[in-house]
Each structure stands twice: as structure tokens, then as C-alpha cells.
Design an enzyme around this catalytic site. Structure first.
Site, PDB file in Angstrom:
ATOM      1  N   GLU A 164      54.872  40.235  47.575  1.00  0.00           N
ATOM      2  CA  GLU A 164      55.732  40.082  48.784  1.00  0.00           C
ATOM      3  C   GLU A 164      55.299  41.008  49.911  1.00  0.00           C
ATOM      4  O   GLU A 164      56.121  41.555  50.640  1.00  0.00           O
ATOM      5  CB  GLU A 164      57.196  40.311  48.421  1.00  0.00           C
ATOM      6  CG  GLU A 164      57.681  39.189  47.552  1.00  0.00           C
ATOM      7  CD  GLU A 164      59.077  38.731  47.868  1.00  0.00           C
ATOM      8  OE1 GLU A 164      59.571  38.957  48.976  1.00  0.00           O
ATOM      9  OE2 GLU A 164      59.650  38.101  46.976  1.00  0.00           O
ATOM     10  N   GLY A 165      53.987  41.152  50.077  1.00  0.00           N
ATOM     11  CA  GLY A 165      53.446  42.035  51.102  1.00  0.00           C
ATOM     12  C   GLY A 165      53.188  43.390  50.486  1.00  0.00           C
ATOM     13  O   GLY A 165      54.134  44.064  50.059  1.00  0.00           O
ATOM     14  N   GLN A 194      54.588  60.983  31.813  1.00  0.00           N
ATOM     15  CA  GLN A 194      54.140  62.374  31.715  1.00  0.00           C
ATOM     16  C   GLN A 194      55.121  63.212  30.894  1.00  0.00           C
ATOM     17  O   GLN A 194      54.728  64.000  30.034  1.00  0.00           O
ATOM     18  CB  GLN A 194      53.993  62.958  33.136  1.00  0.00           C
ATOM     19  CG  GLN A 194      53.313  64.305  33.185  1.00  0.00           C
ATOM     20  CD  GLN A 194      51.834  64.221  32.826  1.00  0.00           C
ATOM     21  OE1 GLN A 194      51.235  63.153  32.865  1.00  0.00           O
ATOM     22  NE2 GLN A 194      51.266  65.338  32.433  1.00  0.00           N
ATOM     23  N   GLY A 239      45.758  36.772  51.208  1.00  0.00           N
ATOM     24  CA  GLY A 239      47.066  37.208  50.724  1.00  0.00           C
ATOM     25  C   GLY A 239      47.783  37.957  51.827  1.00  0.00           C
ATOM     26  O   GLY A 239      48.683  37.428  52.486  1.00  0.00           O
ATOM     27  N   GLU A 288      46.718  32.569  48.880  1.00  0.00           N
ATOM     28  CA  GLU A 288      45.560  31.752  48.472  1.00  0.00           C
ATOM     29  C   GLU A 288      44.476  32.662  47.890  1.00  0.00           C
ATOM     30  O   GLU A 288      44.538  33.890  48.075  1.00  0.00           O
ATOM     31  CB  GLU A 288      45.027  30.992  49.692  1.00  0.00           C
ATOM     32  CG  GLU A 288      46.123  30.135  50.302  1.00  0.00           C
ATOM     33  CD  GLU A 288      45.618  29.073  51.250  1.00  0.00           C
ATOM     34  OE1 GLU A 288      44.421  29.103  51.617  1.00  0.00           O
ATOM     35  OE2 GLU A 288      46.441  28.213  51.623  1.00  0.00           O
TER      36      GLU A 288
HETATM   37  C1  LIG Z   1      52.182  39.018  39.742  1.00  0.00           C
HETATM   38  C2  LIG Z   1      52.068  38.478  41.139  1.00  0.00           C
HETATM   39  C3  LIG Z   1      52.978  37.524  41.562  1.00  0.00           C
HETATM   40  C4  LIG Z   1      52.872  36.973  42.840  1.00  0.00           C
HETATM   41  N1  LIG Z   1      53.724  35.950  43.209  1.00  0.00           N
HETATM   42  C5  LIG Z   1      53.494  35.305  44.381  1.00  0.00           C
HETATM   43  C6  LIG Z   1      54.247  34.120  44.703  1.00  0.00           C
HETATM   44  O1  LIG Z   1      55.149  33.698  43.974  1.00  0.00           O
HETATM   45  N2  LIG Z   1      53.947  33.455  45.855  1.00  0.00           N
HETATM   46  C7  LIG Z   1      52.961  33.883  46.698  1.00  0.00           C
HETATM   47  O2  LIG Z   1      52.738  33.236  47.728  1.00  0.00           O
HETATM   48  N3  LIG Z   1      52.227  34.998  46.412  1.00  0.00           N
HETATM   49  C8  LIG Z   1      52.465  35.701  45.276  1.00  0.00           C
HETATM   50  N4  LIG Z   1      51.717  36.815  44.956  1.00  0.00           N
HETATM   51  C9  LIG Z   1      50.649  37.237  45.865  1.00  0.00           C
HETATM   52  C10 LIG Z   1      50.887  38.559  46.539  1.00  0.00           C
HETATM   53  O3  LIG Z   1      51.888  38.429  47.535  1.00  0.00           O
HETATM   54  C11 LIG Z   1      49.529  39.025  47.108  1.00  0.00           C
HETATM   55  O4  LIG Z   1      48.729  39.409  45.996  1.00  0.00           O
HETATM   56  C12 LIG Z   1      49.651  40.157  48.094  1.00  0.00           C
HETATM   57  O5  LIG Z   1      50.276  39.726  49.279  1.00  0.00           O
HETATM   58  C13 LIG Z   1      48.291  40.774  48.439  1.00  0.00           C
HETATM   59  O6  LIG Z   1      47.350  39.806  48.767  1.00  0.00           O
HETATM   60  P1  LIG Z   1      45.899  39.820  48.074  1.00  0.00           P
HETATM   61  O7  LIG Z   1      46.101  39.889  46.613  1.00  0.00           O
HETATM   62  O8  LIG Z   1      45.143  38.656  48.605  1.00  0.00           O
HETATM   63  O9  LIG Z   1      45.226  41.168  48.540  1.00  0.00           O
HETATM   64  P2  LIG Z   1      44.439  41.388  49.909  1.00  0.00           P
HETATM   65  O10 LIG Z   1      45.200  40.827  51.025  1.00  0.00           O
HETATM   66  O11 LIG Z   1      43.041  40.949  49.724  1.00  0.00           O
HETATM   67  O12 LIG Z   1      44.475  42.971  50.003  1.00  0.00           O
HETATM   68  C14 LIG Z   1      43.608  43.812  49.223  1.00  0.00           C
HETATM   69  C15 LIG Z   1      43.943  45.254  49.557  1.00  0.00           C
HETATM   70  O13 LIG Z   1      43.655  45.502  50.938  1.00  0.00           O
HETATM   71  C16 LIG Z   1      44.819  46.015  51.579  1.00  0.00           C
HETATM   72  N5  LIG Z   1      44.846  45.520  52.963  1.00  0.00           N
HETATM   73  C17 LIG Z   1      44.652  44.248  53.407  1.00  0.00           C
HETATM   74  N6  LIG Z   1      44.753  44.193  54.742  1.00  0.00           N
HETATM   75  C18 LIG Z   1      45.042  45.446  55.166  1.00  0.00           C
HETATM   76  C19 LIG Z   1      45.263  46.051  56.436  1.00  0.00           C
HETATM   77  N7  LIG Z   1      45.255  45.329  57.548  1.00  0.00           N
HETATM   78  N8  LIG Z   1      45.528  47.387  56.485  1.00  0.00           N
HETATM   79  C20 LIG Z   1      45.576  48.133  55.346  1.00  0.00           C
HETATM   80  N9  LIG Z   1      45.353  47.619  54.117  1.00  0.00           N
HETATM   81  C21 LIG Z   1      45.102  46.294  54.028  1.00  0.00           C
HETATM   82  C22 LIG Z   1      45.980  45.501  50.767  1.00  0.00           C
HETATM   83  O14 LIG Z   1      47.137  46.307  50.963  1.00  0.00           O
HETATM   84  C23 LIG Z   1      45.418  45.599  49.359  1.00  0.00           C
HETATM   85  O15 LIG Z   1      45.543  46.924  48.897  1.00  0.00           O
HETATM   86  C24 LIG Z   1      51.850  37.426  43.711  1.00  0.00           C
HETATM   87  C25 LIG Z   1      50.950  38.411  43.269  1.00  0.00           C
HETATM   88  C26 LIG Z   1      51.045  38.922  42.004  1.00  0.00           C
HETATM   89  C27 LIG Z   1      50.034  39.944  41.558  1.00  0.00           C
END
Ligand SMILES: Cc1cc2nc3c(=O)[nH]c(=O)nc-3n(C[C@H](O)[C@H](O)[C@H](O)COP(=O)(O)OP(=O)(O)OC[C@H]3O[C@@H](n4cnc5c(N)ncnc54)[C@H](O)[C@@H]3O)c2cc1C
Length: 381
Positions: free
Chosen positions: A363-364, A336, A131, A127
Site C-alpha cells: 500500500e505504498g 532481541q 509498483g 505490475e
Molecule cells: C505481500 C504483498 C501483498 C501485496 N498486495 C497488493 C495488492 O493486493 N494489490 C496491489 O496492487 N499491490 C499489492 N502489493 C504491491 C505493493 O503495493 C508494492 O510491492 C509496493 O507498492 C512497492 O512496489 P514495488 O514492489 O514495485 O517496488 P518498487 O516500486 O520497485 O520500489 C523498490 C524500492 O525503491 C523505493 N523507491 C521507489 N521509488 C522511490 C522514490 N521515488 N524515492 C525513494 N524510494 C523509492 C521503494 O520504496 C522500494 O524500497 C503487494 C505486495 C506484497 C509484497
């Protein structure tokens, strides 16, 4: 007993996928990268060859492969273009909740028609404000009469612009925390389903990623997957099954980058000799090849455990995290090695670097994979 040889059936499958990647995907990959056009024709051709829906049993329109066999296909398609591969593989991801917990009737109704023709489906968990922290989702499904009414918004949903239906994770009981989450199949033509514009992304531009709003969408109770409260465990089991494939496709991307870098380093001359004969370059290519092999072995292990009916949560996290980190590093090193040409869109490696990045995120993220490893290593000893 360990045997790294593939059976003759596996070699044939790998060959079919390799030829498809070489003859069908590679020639159009830069077109889809440039235009962002969804590769529907390619998906249909891949479906006819049994290269889509690899985790889905044949009676429900897939090719019914084992997880290791599916990983062989994913590596080859990822070698062709991971943007195209992502567009195709989401069908596995979206169908898996039904395979994990759906009834016979649901599998026949929602997957069965794919025996006749290919169409995309989507998996909607993420959402705008949640994520990594899946428990932070805000989409809710209220019981109204015999049905559910869905309200919420999803983000980054691959295939959303083309999907026939979405698997949607929502809270049916917020008070119960993650045990109050449930999964639903939501047809995209229901009233109140609003699909947003295609996101302009850095890489993997062939895949169609959008936000989706569910505005008071009335979902029949027959579309609840499993039972109320089962959503979290369905989603986690789905990731255990899909992550080895992400690792496999990342191995394919890394292999492509390594091959381009190796060929270039054999031809490009600096200081009177091919650049691979300069240790700084030769060692980079040696590390690429070594890490690609290590990544592939982790992928095979994670997939093999699933095939044996063993728990693979830790190995799935290893394989996704390690292989996608390798892909990113190898693609960057390939740029590179190409020097200035690596920075040009005339050459293939800059696309690989852009495509690799998202594999460390979706996917995480790889931070979340490491959190899973810590949890598994400390809580499940
Ligand atoms: C091209 C693309 C396709 C996708 N397709 C799908 C799909 O088909 N279905 C679906 O449901 N989702 C999909 N996603 C979503 C994707 O799974 C999420 O973007 C991802 O899980 C990260 O969530 P977020 O973007 O909200 O980042 P956030 O959760 O906000 O994280 C931001 C940063 O903080 C870090 N972080 C967060 N919590 C912690 C912690 N506890 N410890 C250390 N670091 C942390 C993260 O690793 C990241 O670097 C897609 C994303 C992209 C970009």
C-alpha cells in the site's frame, strides 16, 4: 474538545474483535504461517460477526463501521495475526473504488451478494515493472465496440487465487498520462483472466498473493468504475481510506510483540535478576510501549478525519508509515529480548518480525509515504 475515551458501543466492538483474535485467530495462526493455507473458514466466521468489510455499508454486505471503529477492529485482528488480517481486509480495499465512484447499480451487483455470503475480492494496481510508480503501469483497456478489451499483467495481488472479481487499474488513454487511467471491475471467470501461482513469501503467509494476467479480456462497459480518466483519483482516495487500517493492524502486531517481550523479560533471569531490571532491556520495553501509543494516536487521528469528511492524505501517510516502522522495530527488539529463543520458531516473536516487514512495503512503501508527506507539506501549505 478532545476525548480519548471510547463509547460503550466502541468498547463492545473492540471486545468482540479481541475475543475473535484470541479464540479463533491465535490458535491457528502458526498453522497458516507454516502451510500458507488461505483462512477461508476464519474469514467466514469473521464476516458473520461483522469484522470483515468494515468500510462497506451494510446494504452492500459490509458492517458499515466508521473509519475509527474499523481501526479498532483492525488493531485487534492484527494483534491476532496480520497475515490473517491482510487476507480479510483486502475486501475493504477492493470494494472502496466502488464506494468512491461506483453507480448504485454497480454496488448492488458487485457488492450486494456479499450480504448472503462471504467471498474474497482483489485490488489489482501493481505490475511486474511498476509498483511505487503507479503512473508506470502498462495495462491498457481499448474500446472495442461497446466494450473494453483489457491487456496487461498485475503482480503481488492479494487474494488473487480466491477472488470473485478484481478491481483493475488500466490506461484507457496513455497520451493523457495519469488523467488517462481508468478502473474496472473484472470478474475472475472472464475468458483471458489467468491467475498465477501463490508467491512463497517471508511473512504474512496466510494471505494469498499472486500475479494475474489479463489476455485480451473483454470487459463490458458497465464495469467501468466512475468515468474514463477517473482511475488515478479513485486509487488515491482508496489509499487515504485504507492506510489508517494498515497502521492500526501494525499497532496490533507491535502490541503483541511488546506483550510477549514484557512477559518474557519479567521471567527470564540473568545476573541474578529478571532481565527487565537491566536498564538496557527495560528501556527497550519502555520505548516499545511509548511508540505503540504514539502510533495508535496517529492512526485514530487519520481515521477520525475521514469520519469527519476531512481530507486525511497527510495523516493517512503519517499513520501508515509511523505505525509500520514501529511494528518492525518493536518486533525486532522483541526477538532481541528473547535472545536465542527469539530466533526459534518454537517462540512467537520471529513470526511477528517476518510479518511486520511487508507492512513497510505494501500500500505504498514507507519511502513513498514520506514522499507524500513532503508533497503535502510543501505544496498544500
Ligand atoms: C505481500 C504483498 C501483498 C501485496 N498486495 C497488493 C495488492 O493486493 N494489490 C496491489 O496492487 N499491490 C499489492 N502489493 C504491491 C505493493 O503495493 C508494492 O510491492 C509496493 O507498492 C512497492 O512496489 P514495488 O514492489 O514495485 O517496488 P518498487 O516500486 O520497485 O520500489 C523498490 C524500492 O525503491 C523505493 N523507491 C521507489 N521509488 C522511490 C522514490 N521515488 N524515492 C525513494 N524510494 C523509492 C521503494 O520504496 C522500494 O524500497 C503487494 C505486495 C506484497 C509484497
Amino acid at each position: 474538545m478532545v476525548d480519548f475515551r471510547l463509547s460503550s458501543e466502541q468498547e463492545m466492538l473492540q471486545q468482540t474483535a479481541r475475543e475473535f483474535a484470541e479464540k479463533e485467530i491465535r490458535p491457528v495462526a502458526s498453522h497458516h504461517d507454516r502451510t500458507g493455507e488461505y483462512p477461508l473458514e476464519l474469514a467466514r466466521k469473521a464476516w458473520e460477526l461483522g469484522l470483515v468489510g468494515t468500510h462497506i455499508p451494510e446494504e452492500y454486505g459490509g458492517s458499515g463501521l466508521g473509519y475509527l471503529d474499523a481501526a479498532l477492529v483492525a488493531e485487534e485482528l492484527g494483534w491476532g495475526c496480520t497475515g490473517v488480517w491482510t487476507a480479510l481486509t483486502v475486501n475493504n480495499l477492493a470494494a472502496t473504488p466502488l464506494l468512491v465512484a461506483g453507480s448504485e447499480e454497480q454496488k448492488r451487483r458487485f457488492l450486494g451478494p456479499m450480504k448472503e455470503e462471504f467471498w474474497p475480492i482483489s485490488y489489482a494496481v501493481t505490475e511486474p515493472s511498476a509498483g511505487s510508480d503507479v503512473r508506470g503501469i502498462q495495462t491498457v483497456a481499448r474500446r472495442v465496440g461497446g466494450d473494453y478489451v483489457l491487456q496487461g499483467e498485475k503482480m503481488w495481488i492479494t487474494n488473487a487465487g480466491k477472488a470473485r472479481w478484481f478491481f483493475v487499474l488500466a490506461y484507457t488513454d496513455v497520451e493523457k498520462g495519469y488523467k488517462g487511467m481508468s478502473g474496472f471491475i473484472v470478474p475472475s471467470d472472464l475468458d483471458g483472466v489467468e491467475v498465477g501461482k501463490k508467491e512463497e513469501t517471508m511473512g504474512q503467509r496466510a494471505s494469498d498473493t499472486r500475479g494475474v494476467r489479463f489476455e485480451e479480456v473483454r470487459v463490458p462497459k458497465e464495469n467501468l468504475v466512475g468515468s474514463e480518466g477517473e482511475g488515478w483519483s479513485i486509487v488515491m482516495e482508496t489509499f487515504d481510506r485504507s492506510r489508517p487500517d494498515i497502521g492500526a493492524a501494525a499497532v496490533g502486531l507491535a502490541r503483541a510483540a511488546m506483550e510477549y517481550a514484557r512477559d518474557y523479560a519479567g521471567e527470564r533471569v540473568a545476573f541474578g535478576r529478571p532481565i527487565y531490571q537491566h536498564q538496557g532491556v527495560g528501556f527497550m520495553i519502555a520505548d516499545m510501549a511509548k511508540d505503540i501509543d504514539a502510533a495508535r494516536l496517529l492512526v485514530w487521528q487519520a481515521a477520525w478525519r475521514k469520519d469527519q469528511g476531512m481530507r486525511n492524505t497527510l495523516q493517512a501517510a503519517y499513520s501508515k508509515c509511523f505505525a509500520t516502522d514501529v511494528a518492525m522495530r518493536v518486533a525486532m527488539d522483541a526477538v532481541q529480548i528473547f535472545g536465542g529463543y527469539g530466533f526459534s520458531k518454537e517462540y512467537p516473536v520471529e513470526k511477528l518480525m517476518r510479518d511486520a516487514k511487508v507492512m513497510q512495503i505494501y500500500e505504498g512503501t514507507n519511502q513513498i509515504q514520506r514522499m507524500i508527506m513532503v508533497r503535502e507539506l510543501f505544496q498544500r501549505r
